[in-house]
Design a protein around this motif. Structure first.
Motif, PDB file in Angstrom:
ATOM      1  N   VAL A   1       0.854  -1.177   0.000  1.00  0.00           N
ATOM      2  CA  VAL A   1       0.000   0.000   0.000  1.00  0.00           C
ATOM      3  C   VAL A   1       0.895   1.235   0.000  1.00  0.00           C
ATOM      4  CG1 VAL A   1      -1.751   1.252   1.322  1.00  0.00           C
ATOM      5  CG2 VAL A   1      -1.758  -1.245   1.308  1.00  0.00           C
ATOM      6  N   SER A   2       0.584   2.192  -0.849  1.00  0.00           N
ATOM      7  CA  SER A   2       1.415   3.395  -0.952  1.00  0.00           C
ATOM      8  C   SER A   2       1.425   4.195   0.339  1.00  0.00           C
ATOM      9  CB  SER A   2       0.923   4.296  -2.084  1.00  0.00           C
ATOM     10  OG  SER A   2       1.075   3.654  -3.323  1.00  0.00           O
TER      11      SER A   2
ATOM     12  N   VAL B   1      14.689  -0.759  -7.471  1.00  0.00           N
ATOM     13  CA  VAL B   1      14.473  -0.936  -6.038  1.00  0.00           C
ATOM     14  C   VAL B   1      15.583  -0.216  -5.283  1.00  0.00           C
ATOM     15  CG1 VAL B   1      14.407  -2.629  -4.161  1.00  0.00           C
ATOM     16  CG2 VAL B   1      13.337  -3.162  -6.370  1.00  0.00           C
ATOM     17  N   LEU B   2      15.195   0.666  -4.382  1.00  0.00           N
ATOM     18  CA  LEU B   2      16.172   1.315  -3.505  1.00  0.00           C
ATOM     19  C   LEU B   2      16.391   0.469  -2.261  1.00  0.00           C
ATOM     20  CD1 LEU B   2      15.050   5.057  -3.740  1.00  0.00           C
ATOM     21  CD2 LEU B   2      16.969   3.946  -4.891  1.00  0.00           C
ATOM     22  N   GLY B   3      15.324  -0.153  -1.770  1.00  0.00           N
ATOM     23  CA  GLY B   3      15.449  -1.015  -0.600  1.00  0.00           C
ATOM     24  C   GLY B   3      14.109  -1.625  -0.241  1.00  0.00           C
ATOM     25  N   ILE B   4      14.174  -2.855   0.256  1.00  0.00           N
ATOM     26  CA  ILE B   4      12.981  -3.536   0.741  1.00  0.00           C
ATOM     27  C   ILE B   4      13.308  -4.075   2.120  1.00  0.00           C
ATOM     28  CG2 ILE B   4      11.396  -5.470   0.422  1.00  0.00           C
ATOM     29  CD1 ILE B   4      11.770  -5.191  -2.588  1.00  0.00           C
ATOM     30  N   GLY B   5      12.542  -3.610   3.114  1.00  0.00           N
ATOM     31  CA  GLY B   5      12.733  -4.069   4.486  1.00  0.00           C
ATOM     32  C   GLY B   5      11.631  -5.023   4.894  1.00  0.00           C
ATOM     33  N   ALA B   6      11.511  -5.250   6.197  1.00  0.00           N
ATOM     34  CA  ALA B   6      10.511  -6.179   6.721  1.00  0.00           C
ATOM     35  C   ALA B   6       9.093  -5.675   6.498  1.00  0.00           C
ATOM     36  CB  ALA B   6      10.750  -6.420   8.211  1.00  0.00           C
ATOM     37  N   THR B   7       8.885  -4.349   6.582  1.00  0.00           N
ATOM     38  CA  THR B   7       7.531  -3.817   6.452  1.00  0.00           C
ATOM     39  C   THR B   7       7.380  -2.757   5.378  1.00  0.00           C
ATOM     40  OG1 THR B   7       7.959  -2.187   8.176  1.00  0.00           O
ATOM     41  CG2 THR B   7       6.931  -4.265   8.865  1.00  0.00           C
ATOM     42  N   THR B   8       8.458  -2.144   4.942  1.00  0.00           N
ATOM     43  CA  THR B   8       8.360  -1.097   3.927  1.00  0.00           C
ATOM     44  C   THR B   8       9.400  -1.304   2.832  1.00  0.00           C
ATOM     45  OG1 THR B   8       9.866   0.391   5.106  1.00  0.00           O
ATOM     46  CG2 THR B   8       7.504   0.651   5.547  1.00  0.00           C
TER      47      THR B   8
ATOM     48  N   TYR C   1       4.081   0.347   2.086  1.00  0.00           N
ATOM     49  CA  TYR C   1       3.974  -0.512   3.254  1.00  0.00           C
ATOM     50  C   TYR C   1       3.718  -1.922   2.737  1.00  0.00           C
ATOM     51  CZ  TYR C   1       2.317  -2.310   7.721  1.00  0.00           C
ATOM     52  OH  TYR C   1       2.175  -3.040   8.875  1.00  0.00           O
ATOM     53  N   LEU C   2       4.588  -2.856   3.064  1.00  0.00           N
ATOM     54  CA  LEU C   2       4.538  -4.189   2.462  1.00  0.00           C
ATOM     55  C   LEU C   2       4.047  -5.300   3.377  1.00  0.00           C
ATOM     56  CD1 LEU C   2       7.969  -3.962   0.626  1.00  0.00           C
ATOM     57  CD2 LEU C   2       5.709  -3.622  -0.359  1.00  0.00           C
ATOM     58  N   ALA C   3       3.854  -5.023   4.660  1.00  0.00           N
ATOM     59  CA  ALA C   3       3.459  -6.078   5.611  1.00  0.00           C
ATOM     60  C   ALA C   3       1.970  -6.383   5.431  1.00  0.00           C
ATOM     61  CB  ALA C   3       3.758  -5.631   7.040  1.00  0.00           C
ATOM     62  N   VAL C   4       1.675  -7.257   4.488  1.00  0.00           N
ATOM     63  CA  VAL C   4       0.294  -7.540   4.127  1.00  0.00           C
ATOM     64  C   VAL C   4      -0.497  -8.254   5.204  1.00  0.00           C
ATOM     65  CG1 VAL C   4       0.684  -7.507   1.648  1.00  0.00           C
ATOM     66  CG2 VAL C   4       0.967  -9.649   2.918  1.00  0.00           C
ATOM     67  N   SER C   5       0.177  -8.857   6.192  1.00  0.00           N
ATOM     68  CA  SER C   5      -0.532  -9.572   7.246  1.00  0.00           C
ATOM     69  C   SER C   5      -0.988  -8.631   8.358  1.00  0.00           C
ATOM     70  CB  SER C   5       0.363 -10.667   7.841  1.00  0.00           C
ATOM     71  OG  SER C   5       1.506 -10.064   8.427  1.00  0.00           O
TER      72      SER C   5
END
Length: 160
Positions: free
Chosen positions: A98-99, A122-129, A153-157
């Motif tokens: 989600v943006s 890709v600049l960076g992918i962390g645990a949640t963003t 925000y990548l933490a889909v759970s």
């Protein structure tokens, strides 16, 4: 598509009937994606570098230009959003998320029927963003049309 007659009120309050409008009738669930399809129809993926990047080509269709035949800023923003989201998969993310933030600097104009290149990295992918950068260039000259940065925000759970 179905056509409908539409009623309008004139300045003196009288109702005028007869103006025709077009109503789109789509398959269930398609309506929410219509704008994305309208914007990126014709987008070609030229290269994917797993873990890092994605390069696409796109010929600016007249439907995405303003009266002066320049690509509309909203259409450019959609390309930055959609290609920027897709590159998260190339970076190894299981979801596009989600943006949280999207910024775009408009530096030049692409015109109708001009070919552009969209380079997302890709600049960076962390645990949640995660964060990506997207550069849109004129394919013939390499001139930068727009530069964007997209954080998601990548933490889909999450229950957020």
């Amino acid at each position: 598509m179905a056509e409908q007659q539409e009623a309008h009120r004139s300045k003196d309050g009288e109702v005028e009937v007869g103006a025709m409008t077009t109503e789109w009738q789509l398959e269930p669930g398609v309506g929410s994606k219509l704008f994305d399809v309208f914007t990126v129809a014709g987008l070609r993926v030229d290269a994917i570098e797993l873990g890092r990047a994605m390069v696409c080509s796109f010929t600016v269709p007249p439907r995405l230009t303003d009266a002066s035949k320049r690509m509309h800023g909203g259409a450019l923003a959609s390309l930055v959003d959609l290609v920027g989201s897709a590159v998260f998969f190339a970076g190894g993310s299981p979801a596009t998320g989600v943006s949280l933030e999207i910024t775009i600097s408009y530096l030049n104009a692409a015109r109708a029927n001009e070919e552009i290149e969209i380079d997302a990295r890709v600049l960076g992918i962390g645990a949640t963003t995660g964060c990506v950068t997207v550069e849109v260039r004129k394919k013939a000259t390499g001139e930068v049309v727009a530069h964007g940065r997209h954080t998601k925000y990548l933490a889909v759970s999450s229950k957020l």
